[in-house]
Design a protein around this motif. Sequence first.
Motif, PDB file in Angstrom:
ATOM      1  N   SER A  41       0.832  -1.205   0.000  1.00  0.00           N
ATOM      2  CA  SER A  41       0.000   0.000   0.000  1.00  0.00           C
ATOM      3  C   SER A  41       0.865   1.252   0.000  1.00  0.00           C
ATOM      4  O   SER A  41       0.564   2.237  -0.690  1.00  0.00           O
ATOM      5  CB  SER A  41      -0.926  -0.003   1.220  1.00  0.00           C
ATOM      6  N   THR A  42       1.933   1.218   0.762  1.00  0.00           N
ATOM      7  CA  THR A  42       2.842   2.366   0.819  1.00  0.00           C
ATOM      8  C   THR A  42       3.540   2.575  -0.523  1.00  0.00           C
ATOM      9  O   THR A  42       3.665   3.709  -1.008  1.00  0.00           O
ATOM     10  CB  THR A  42       3.872   2.157   1.937  1.00  0.00           C
ATOM     11  N   VAL A  43       3.984   1.475  -1.120  1.00  0.00           N
ATOM     12  CA  VAL A  43       4.631   1.575  -2.440  1.00  0.00           C
ATOM     13  C   VAL A  43       3.654   2.124  -3.463  1.00  0.00           C
ATOM     14  O   VAL A  43       3.998   2.992  -4.280  1.00  0.00           O
ATOM     15  CB  VAL A  43       5.165   0.195  -2.877  1.00  0.00           C
ATOM     16  N   ALA A  44       2.420   1.642  -3.442  1.00  0.00           N
ATOM     17  CA  ALA A  44       1.411   2.121  -4.390  1.00  0.00           C
ATOM     18  C   ALA A  44       1.128   3.604  -4.202  1.00  0.00           C
ATOM     19  O   ALA A  44       0.969   4.354  -5.171  1.00  0.00           O
ATOM     20  CB  ALA A  44       0.115   1.321  -4.225  1.00  0.00           C
ATOM     21  N   ALA A  45       1.085   4.060  -2.954  1.00  0.00           N
ATOM     22  CA  ALA A  45       0.773   5.462  -2.679  1.00  0.00           C
ATOM     23  C   ALA A  45       1.825   6.401  -3.250  1.00  0.00           C
ATOM     24  O   ALA A  45       1.509   7.529  -3.669  1.00  0.00           O
ATOM     25  CB  ALA A  45       0.644   5.678  -1.172  1.00  0.00           C
ATOM     26  N   PHE A  46       3.071   5.954  -3.277  1.00  0.00           N
ATOM     27  CA  PHE A  46       4.159   6.817  -3.738  1.00  0.00           C
ATOM     28  C   PHE A  46       4.744   6.349  -5.077  1.00  0.00           C
ATOM     29  O   PHE A  46       5.891   6.670  -5.402  1.00  0.00           O
ATOM     30  CB  PHE A  46       5.259   6.883  -2.673  1.00  0.00           C
ATOM     31  N   ALA A  47       3.953   5.592  -5.830  1.00  0.00           N
ATOM     32  CA  ALA A  47       4.415   5.099  -7.129  1.00  0.00           C
ATOM     33  C   ALA A  47       4.734   6.272  -8.061  1.00  0.00           C
ATOM     34  O   ALA A  47       3.998   7.265  -8.107  1.00  0.00           O
ATOM     35  CB  ALA A  47       3.368   4.196  -7.756  1.00  0.00           C
ATOM     36  N   THR A  48       5.809   6.132  -8.794  1.00  0.00           N
ATOM     37  CA  THR A  48       6.239   7.195  -9.709  1.00  0.00           C
ATOM     38  C   THR A  48       6.091   6.807 -11.173  1.00  0.00           C
ATOM     39  O   THR A  48       6.430   7.587 -12.057  1.00  0.00           O
ATOM     40  CB  THR A  48       7.709   7.559  -9.438  1.00  0.00           C
ATOM     41  N   SER A  49       5.581   5.606 -11.434  1.00  0.00           N
ATOM     42  CA  SER A  49       5.391   5.155 -12.814  1.00  0.00           C
ATOM     43  C   SER A  49       4.250   4.150 -12.842  1.00  0.00           C
ATOM     44  O   SER A  49       3.928   3.521 -11.821  1.00  0.00           O
ATOM     45  CB  SER A  49       6.663   4.491 -13.346  1.00  0.00           C
ATOM     46  N   PRO A  50       3.618   3.965 -13.985  1.00  0.00           N
ATOM     47  CA  PRO A  50       2.564   2.949 -14.089  1.00  0.00           C
ATOM     48  C   PRO A  50       3.058   1.551 -13.733  1.00  0.00           C
ATOM     49  O   PRO A  50       2.347   0.797 -13.059  1.00  0.00           O
ATOM     50  CB  PRO A  50       2.137   3.045 -15.551  1.00  0.00           C
TER      51      PRO A  50
END
Length: 475
Positions: A100-109
């Motif tokens: 969830s944390t990675v998804a929240a701060f994702a920088t690319s599709p």
Amino acid sequence: MERNARRRPATPSRATRGDWIGLVVLVLPCVLYAMDLTVLDLALPAISADLRPTSVELLWIVDIYGFLVASSLITMGTLGDRVGHRRVLLAGAAAFGIASTVAAFATSPAMLIAARALLGVAGATFAPSTLSLIRNMFDDATERTTAISVWATSYSAGAALGPSLGGLLLAHFWWGSVFLVGVPLMLLLLALGPGVLPEFRDPRPGRIDVPSVALSLAATLAIVYGLKQTAQDGIAPAPTLAMMIGASLAIAFVRRQSTLHEPLIDLRLLRVPTLGASIAVYALGTFVAFGSFLYVTQYMQLVLGLKPLPAGLWTTPFAAAFFAGSIVSPLLARRTRPAYVMAGGFALAAVGFGLLTRLATAPSLGLLVTGFVVYSLGLAPMFTLCNDLIVAAAPPQRAGAVSAVSETGSEFGGALGIAVFGSVGTAVYGNAIAAESLPRSLALVAAVCALLVIVMAVIVTTSLRHVGMRQAASA
């Protein structure tokens, strides 16, 4: 605190205060799982503007979560039987929080797709682990029915909370906030779980057959992918081929289980009449619920002109009706057999679907919501009591695998409902998502659903009428 699967005492023990506290902890991942299915929709425009995904990437951002949940359920349920359901649940919660944390701060599709995939694998631990723990924490049939009604209600609460909470967060924060909302819940589960949740596992677990795991994952993923693509784009060669490959792999999986000394799933359990009939009704009920819901939400937006957020808020009465039905079902099941409670619910659902057929000639938000609420109230007993019968009839040491089979059937039922009912509208009226044809499509689907719930009433009264909760537990 560890209690391995054991033979049930002649007189079931009553749940302790700690067991009820543990139940409260168990609903946390269930709420979050359902919330994560609905909260993303409102964030898609902001995600598209920020990350600029292609149409294919956007499709995978939306769908990869459901694909991985469905394809991982059997593996996670069986793994819980082998190594411990509390252990698997807590590991899944930790992975869900990280993803969830990675998804929240994702920088690319690509980064967001990968995070959503991990969320799907982690989310697959929730249903079989929580149901199995409830199965073993609550010996008394009446208490277990109540616990499962709370469990079932938590999913509707999460589904209803998702759009409202998502809209509130997006009004004040960036799109990643819709993913971060789950992190505190997972931290709370990780903090409280080890102290209030007992451990249950098979005392003689045996090995996990890796080829069976691979076949299970590949077969489920291929079939669900084909169903979802068919629902979106109609019948086409690629999704049809995917479903054919998935079916072939599923046949190979079943054949392999029959030859193994320690199968991933003991398919002989499905020959228990209570289990087989309950799982079938559960899958068919999900087929009806998901397929009809597809048209209800589209009708609100395309025919009545509601924006996504108001449309989402108007689904709140559905959650309230499902909540009420889930809470009342155990009370009714104390006075009569579960089959009759479910049959009465199906009769009520048929009335609700009958109301929706009138929308073909008289567009009305009030009529839509009324029909929606009535059929939701009628379907609620099935979701609670079928799950209760399933976990009661499953041996404690195989509760995870049986729960996973049940939830996989539910996933198939939901995906198939969307695909079939979407195709029905398209085939009969052309473009099923056009505002001018949608009322007639909804009316047709409602009429089919009314017929199906009547068939389900016949199934439960003929197959399960002799089964009470205590009889299921001794099956």
